[in-house]
Design a protein around this motif. Structure first.
Motif, PDB file in Angstrom:
ATOM      1  N   LEU A 153     116.051 103.894 101.012  1.00  0.00           N
ATOM      2  CA  LEU A 153     117.130 102.925 100.851  1.00  0.00           C
ATOM      3  C   LEU A 153     116.495 101.552 101.061  1.00  0.00           C
ATOM      4  CD1 LEU A 153     119.920 104.765 102.860  1.00  0.00           C
ATOM      5  CD2 LEU A 153     119.777 104.521 100.377  1.00  0.00           C
ATOM      6  N   ALA A 154     116.442 100.759  99.985  1.00  0.00           N
ATOM      7  CA  ALA A 154     115.690  99.501 100.029  1.00  0.00           C
ATOM      8  C   ALA A 154     116.639  98.327  99.829  1.00  0.00           C
ATOM      9  CB  ALA A 154     114.624  99.490  98.940  1.00  0.00           C
ATOM     10  N   CYS A 155     116.524  97.347 100.700  1.00  0.00           N
ATOM     11  CA  CYS A 155     117.349  96.144 100.591  1.00  0.00           C
ATOM     12  C   CYS A 155     117.058  95.445  99.266  1.00  0.00           C
ATOM     13  CB  CYS A 155     117.046  95.197 101.748  1.00  0.00           C
ATOM     14  SG  CYS A 155     117.745  93.569 101.508  1.00  0.00           S
ATOM     15  N   GLU A 156     118.122  95.080  98.559  1.00  0.00           N
ATOM     16  CA  GLU A 156     117.927  94.507  97.229  1.00  0.00           C
ATOM     17  C   GLU A 156     117.350  93.092  97.275  1.00  0.00           C
ATOM     18  OE1 GLU A 156     121.781  94.309  95.398  1.00  0.00           O
ATOM     19  OE2 GLU A 156     122.405  92.613  96.611  1.00  0.00           O
ATOM     20  N   ASN A 157     117.342  92.477  98.453  1.00  0.00           N
ATOM     21  CA  ASN A 157     116.851  91.096  98.531  1.00  0.00           C
ATOM     22  C   ASN A 157     115.341  91.009  98.675  1.00  0.00           C
ATOM     23  OD1 ASN A 157     119.311  89.455  98.415  1.00  0.00           O
ATOM     24  ND2 ASN A 157     119.857  90.644 100.225  1.00  0.00           N
ATOM     25  N   ASP A 158     114.757  91.859  99.485  1.00  0.00           N
ATOM     26  CA  ASP A 158     113.315  91.768  99.700  1.00  0.00           C
ATOM     27  C   ASP A 158     112.565  93.056  99.361  1.00  0.00           C
ATOM     28  OD1 ASP A 158     113.599  89.195 100.433  1.00  0.00           O
ATOM     29  OD2 ASP A 158     112.640  89.376 102.385  1.00  0.00           O
ATOM     30  N   ALA A 159     113.017  94.186  99.911  1.00  0.00           N
ATOM     31  CA  ALA A 159     112.243  95.420  99.767  1.00  0.00           C
ATOM     32  C   ALA A 159     112.239  95.911  98.317  1.00  0.00           C
ATOM     33  CB  ALA A 159     112.796  96.504 100.692  1.00  0.00           C
ATOM     34  N   TYR A 160     113.405  95.882  97.683  1.00  0.00           N
ATOM     35  CA  TYR A 160     113.476  96.369  96.302  1.00  0.00           C
ATOM     36  C   TYR A 160     112.662  95.480  95.348  1.00  0.00           C
ATOM     37  CZ  TYR A 160     115.557  99.175  92.535  1.00  0.00           C
ATOM     38  OH  TYR A 160     115.738 100.024  91.479  1.00  0.00           O
ATOM     39  N   PRO A 161     112.790  94.142  95.458  1.00  0.00           N
ATOM     40  CA  PRO A 161     111.902  93.289  94.648  1.00  0.00           C
ATOM     41  C   PRO A 161     110.423  93.538  94.944  1.00  0.00           C
ATOM     42  CG  PRO A 161     113.589  91.949  95.701  1.00  0.00           C
ATOM     43  CD  PRO A 161     113.790  93.336  96.181  1.00  0.00           C
ATOM     44  N   ALA A 162     110.097  93.825  96.219  1.00  0.00           N
ATOM     45  CA  ALA A 162     108.694  94.094  96.554  1.00  0.00           C
ATOM     46  C   ALA A 162     108.210  95.331  95.798  1.00  0.00           C
ATOM     47  CB  ALA A 162     108.536  94.285  98.061  1.00  0.00           C
ATOM     48  N   LEU A 163     109.074  96.353  95.700  1.00  0.00           N
ATOM     49  CA  LEU A 163     108.708  97.568  94.956  1.00  0.00           C
ATOM     50  C   LEU A 163     108.579  97.251  93.461  1.00  0.00           C
ATOM     51  CD1 LEU A 163     110.960 100.184  96.760  1.00  0.00           C
ATOM     52  CD2 LEU A 163     108.467 100.203  96.688  1.00  0.00           C
ATOM     53  N   ASP A 164     109.476  96.407  92.954  1.00  0.00           N
ATOM     54  CA  ASP A 164     109.380  96.003  91.544  1.00  0.00           C
ATOM     55  C   ASP A 164     108.071  95.276  91.273  1.00  0.00           C
ATOM     56  OD1 ASP A 164     111.696  97.097  90.708  1.00  0.00           O
ATOM     57  OD2 ASP A 164     112.793  95.220  90.414  1.00  0.00           O
ATOM     58  N   MET A 165     107.730  94.403  92.207  1.00  0.00           N
ATOM     59  CA  MET A 165     106.492  93.642  92.019  1.00  0.00           C
ATOM     60  C   MET A 165     105.274  94.534  92.167  1.00  0.00           C
ATOM     61  SD  MET A 165     107.096  89.838  93.467  1.00  0.00           S
ATOM     62  CE  MET A 165     107.928  90.249  94.962  1.00  0.00           C
ATOM     63  N   ALA A 166     105.390  95.537  93.032  1.00  0.00           N
ATOM     64  CA  ALA A 166     104.316  96.521  93.151  1.00  0.00           C
ATOM     65  C   ALA A 166     104.124  97.212  91.798  1.00  0.00           C
ATOM     66  CB  ALA A 166     104.650  97.536  94.232  1.00  0.00           C
TER      67      ALA A 166
END
Lengths: 765, 208
Positions: free
Chosen positions: A632-645
């Motif tokens: 469960l990834a916060c859409e503000n930081d963690a999810y964008p971090a995964l997208d950028m990964a």
């Protein structure tokens, strides 16, 4: 919902999805398992043709609920924007393709991942409704600016310039606030660049303070109504429909309706009577930097005279950081950030008007602002003596003052004589009482903490806004009494929606910075009033129309939602049920995560929209060697971090995500319901990774307290695991920053490794 | 020159920085030092200085007149210009060091038997006699600076170089007896005299 639900799916086959995945299989899953009415594919769904296809279907009534299987929900947001439909997105490109190696042996698990994301997106959209505004919204373009100082005046002028009427409320009987007595101000501009010959030609000099000119412009502006000698005695309502009682000293009260509020209450000068070691109060010739401006103004360009006997000052010492950057009781622990340039300016008064020796005793000289270093050079050029030294004592003897100090360059204790000592004292925020002071007393763990909290509560300053919110009368604070506002990411946002803090009430700063702050806060206030008029959210879910609704019959009146809402958006009605103010709401869902009986939901985000995603995966059995990890990834930081990964992986960065992961974005970790965790474990997930933003004092949580609330709630999840006879390692909570591109996928991969060690979840269905 | 020193003390009383600004070559730059210490860190001989440049500048501002002017430090500067290249404020530090040394010499405040100062004086006196430097005499004087015994030792150590120079005609033993002068010795001496007059005049106007 009167209209019939029409579920339609669209799968894009571009960006390699068609080549690497079995799209036909996903289509079948979407219609059979996902129960969609239809599922179309398109080679470039985000293109004009693909988008038109979806629009046509919505217009024809063929689709009220749209499932899009393409890229991440953070990509192509403009293309896939259908305000008339509910929408979910299966993240096939970033979430699957880019994070998985393109090899034959990985093909099976990668396909399973994609299939699951389609199942999840279908389940999510089935449980959504189309968001629409509550109908309670109003557009009120009038703004209220509290504070008649430079910050408040600038905010009022900027808002008026943009066409928004303003009520400007000043406590004093004149405009100007703390800077009224200013003789000159620190220059706003740096030296001209590339001056031929020398860097030291044409350095910035002290300039006219411009406070009177600002006040004159206010008086001349017909959009601005000034209330002098006035305080706010009551504020109620919400963005778009605030109602403020403005009471004057003479006893009259007017009530004004405003759309948004800017609090520009500036600062109070530090009380130097806390500094007896510097003879303040004992000798009239020891003055603060604020008092010196008055002396300089009286001298009006002529020699500055000392207060005791009117003698022209021939030598002056400036003691920097007086009562600041110190842990001593009564001192300010922080740097006020404006006193160094202020002292340089004042030392230059003495060099120019008196020809006096001016010595600045500093520990660390810092000159923020545009003129910054140039202004320091300007002071050096005027032969101000800068001594790195720490003053310990000022002694008054026979009409002169002796300043004892340790010279930090020459490493010796020494002393200097002078006629006048100026203490560079700091800024104390002019804010109201901390709304959580009472809570702090209740929650204090040790007697010592309790005493400190109680003292703070008893010595609380008078309220500035007098909000009639359940959660206290004023803006919440972060530290040292400054209004809570994230100083880099969202500087003017406070924890009270529609009320913006500008200037030194949110952190210490100089006049130039305060004016820039005022512009920013005024614009945020305008945005807030406009968004409130549409019933839409402000930062960070700007434009979101969904708002929390609750099932009254299920509510147990536990009050957790009203207490935990970081924004004070929830009051209580006469029957003590929660009363949601949708325009105060930021749509974080912290109330939803808090609710133990799960009665709070948003149209497009609810216990079900996430819960059903968790349930609707294909769960392989215990012996398959295919664990499932829920992230469960916060859409503000963690999810964008995964997208950028994923983007980095696409560029050949070598980052991979385990194919056993199923990532679900959440609005905030604060919105995570513990029921999701228990459901996931009961369904057979082997591990759960929760990724929220950094919390506490250096928080990065876009909802300020959401991440901290989640951490508190999840600290007890270990008990749940033990009750289920499961290993506590199966649930991990992490703080993830948006820059953690390598780390975010690694944390999920680590969980996969943990599962290999502790084994599969025995509760597989 | 003790009088000049006294006169300067009276003239500038509290403000040594002003005195330096008016009297020391490039002294007007001292106030612009921001005490970063890059000069002191860059100086290859810094560890042998009592007060590296940054500290000297601070002492000037703190009014430590005696300590600065009678200091050995600025005499240690070898003009490598490392500090000048690195100073973020672009101060001509090397020149200021020489300026300070020169000013201290003018006021008669040079520490006794400061080797750099002693050699400079030796060089100057040698030069003044014939309008050119007599290398043999200068060399010998330098060898015997610390007494006869020491002089012999140094001379023997450099014997080989000396013999080589003699053989190749780079040094004439005859130079020990008077030595030859520049073509117009009188003209040279009156030129120096005039320069001294101009300098004294300048000091009379600006300095004392």
């Amino acid at each position: 919902m009167a209209a019939e639900k029409k579920l339609a799916g669209y799968i894009c086959t571009g960006c390699g999805i068609g080549e690497r995945l079995n799209v036909e299989q996903m289509r079948t899953i979407a219609t059979r398992e996902g129960k969609l009415g239809a599922c179309k594919t398109h080679p470039m769904l985000c293109g004009a043709e693909g988008v038109q296809m979806i629009r046509d279907d919505i217009a024809a009534g063929e689709a009220t609920h749209v499932m899009i299987g393409a890229c991440s929900r953070r990509s192509k947001m403009e293309a896939f924007s259908f305000p008339d439909a509910a929408m979910s997105r299966a993240n096939l490109r970033e979430g699957v393709l880019w994070l998985r190696p393109d090899t034959e042996e990985q093909k099976e698990t990668t396909q399973e991942m994609a299939d699951d994301y389609i199942r999840m997106a279908c389940a999510e959209v089935r449980f959504m409704t189309v968001p629409s505004a509550s109908g309670e919204q109003e557009l009120n373009k009038t703004l209220l600016v509290v504070g008649g100082g430079v910050t408040g005046m600038t905010a009022a002028l900027e808002a008026a310039r943009a066409g928004y009427p303003v009520h400007l409320v000043a406590e004093e009987n004149h405009l100007g606030g703390v800077w009224t007595d200013l003789y000159k101000r620190v220059p706003f501009r740096a030296a001209a660049a590339d001056v031929v010959g020398s860097k030291d030609i044409d350095l910035p000099q002290p300039e006219d303070p411009g406070v009177d000119a600002l006040a004159e412009r206010i008086r001349a502006n017909e959009r601005i109504t000034v209330h002098l000698n006035a305080r706010i005695t009551r504020t109620s309502g919400a963005p778009g429909r605030f109602s403020a009682d403005i009471s004057t000293e003479s006893g009259g009260t007017v009530t004004e309706n405003v759309g948004a509020i800017v609090q520009a209450s500036d600062f109070k000068p530090y009380d130097a009577s806390n500094l007896p070691e510097f003879a303040y109060g004992k000798s009239p010739d020891v003055v603060t930097n604020f008092e010196l401006e008055r002396l300089a103004k009286d001298a009006n360009g002529g020699p500055i005279r000392r207060p005791s006997d009117g003698k022209e000052v021939t030598s002056v010492a400036f003691i920097q950081c007086a009562g600041q950057r110190s842990d001593k009781p009564g001192h300010l622990p922080y740097c006020s950030g404006f006193c160094c340039t202020e002292s340089i300016k004042q030392a230059m008064y003495f060099r120019e008007q008196n020809g006096a020796d001016a010595t600045v005793l500093f520990d660390d000289l810092r000159t923020p602002g545009a003129a910054g270093e140039d202004f320091y050079r300007s002071g050096q050029q005027a032969q101000v003596t800068f001594s790195k030294g720490k003053a310990s004592e000022v002694v008054s003897e026979n009409g002169t003052l002796k300043v004892h100090f340790k010279d930090l360059i020459l490493n010796e204790d020494t002393a200097m004589d002078c006629d006048l000592v100026v203490l560079a004292t700091g800024q104390v925020p002019n804010t109201g009482p901390d709304p959580y002071a009472q809570l702090a007393v209740e929650e204090a763990e040790t007697e010592e903490e309790k005493d400190a909290a109680r003292r703070k509560l008893e010595n609380a300053p008078p309220s500035i806004l007098n909000l009639d919110y359940r959660q206290g009368t004023d803006l919440p604070q972060l530290k040292h009494g400054f209004v809570d506002s994230h100083f880099i990411c969202f500087p003017y946002e406070t924890r009270r929606t529609g009320i913006y803090a500008a200037g030194p009430c949110r952190r210490p700063m100089d006049m130039k910075q305060a004016m820039e702050d005022a512009v920013g806060a005024a614009l945020k206030a305008i945005q807030s009033a406009e968004n409130a008029g549409r019933g839409a959210a402000v930062h960070p879910r700007v434009g979101d129309l969904s708002y929390p609704q609750f099932r009254k019959e299920g509510c147990t009146q536990c009050k957790r939602c009203t207490v935990e809402c970081p924004f004070g958006a929830i009051n209580e009605d006469e029957q003590r049920y929660p009363l949601f103010n949708e325009s105060r709401c930021r749509r974080c869902g912290t109330c939803m995560g808090a609710c133990p009986v799960r009665v709070i939901s948003f149209e497009n985000y609810s216990i079900d929209t996430v819960g059903q995603q968790i349930k609707n995966v294909d769960m392989p059995d215990e012996f398959s060697e295919k664990p499932r990890i829920l992230a469960l990834a916060c859409e503000n930081d963690a999810y964008p971090a995964l997208d950028m990964a994923a983007q980095a992986a696409q560029m050949g960065d070598g980052i991979e995500l385990t194919p056993f992961a199923r990532v679900i974005p959440v609005r905030c970790l604060g919105s995570v319901s513990l029921s999701w965790i228990t459901d996931a474990l009961n369904t057979g997930y082997d591990g759960i990774v929760l990724m929220g933003c950094r919390r506490d004092d250096d928080y990065q949580c876009h909802f300020v307290r959401g991440s901290a609330m989640a951490a508190e709630r999840l600290s007890k999840v270990g008990d749940t695991l033990q009750q289920m006879q499961l290993e506590t390692e199966r649930v991990a909570v992490y703080e993830v920053a948006i820059t953690d591109i390598q780390r975010a996928p690694q944390l999920i991969n680590d969980m996969a490794a943990t599962i290999e060690k502790v084994g599969m979840n025995p509760f597989k269905m | 020159m003790g009088d000049l020193n006294q006169a300067m003390i009276e003239k500038y009383r509290t403000n040594f920085l002003k005195e330096v600004e008016a009297n020391v070559e490039e002294g007007e730059w001292v106030k612009m030092c921001m005490q970063c210490g890059v000069c002191s860190g860059s100086c290859p001989l810094g560890k042998f200085w009592d007060h590296p440049p940054q500290e000297l500048f601070m002492m000037i501002r703190a009014g430590k007149r005696d300590e600065v002017l009678s200091s050995d430090s600025m005499w240690m500067c070898t003009s490598c210009y490392n500090c000048v290249v690195r100073c973020p404020r672009e101060l001509p530090i090397t020149h200021i060091m020489h300026g300070l040394a020169h000013y201290a010499k003018r006021l008669g405040l040079v520490p006794e038997s400061q080797p750099t100062a002693a050699f400079a004086q030796m060089f100057w006196d040698n030069l003044m006699q014939k309008g050119r430097v007599n290398e043999l005499k200068l060399g010998l004087k330098l060898y015997f600076m610390n007494g006869f015994g020491d002089g012999i030792k140094v001379a023997l150590k450099h014997q080989k170089i000396g013999m080589g120079m003699l053989k190749t005609g780079r040094m004439s033993p005859m130079e020990a007896f008077g030595g030859h002068a520049v073509k117009d010795l009188k003209g040279f001496q009156s030129m120096i005299k005039k320069a001294q007059e101009l300098e004294d005049q300048r000091i009379a106007e600006h300095g004392a």
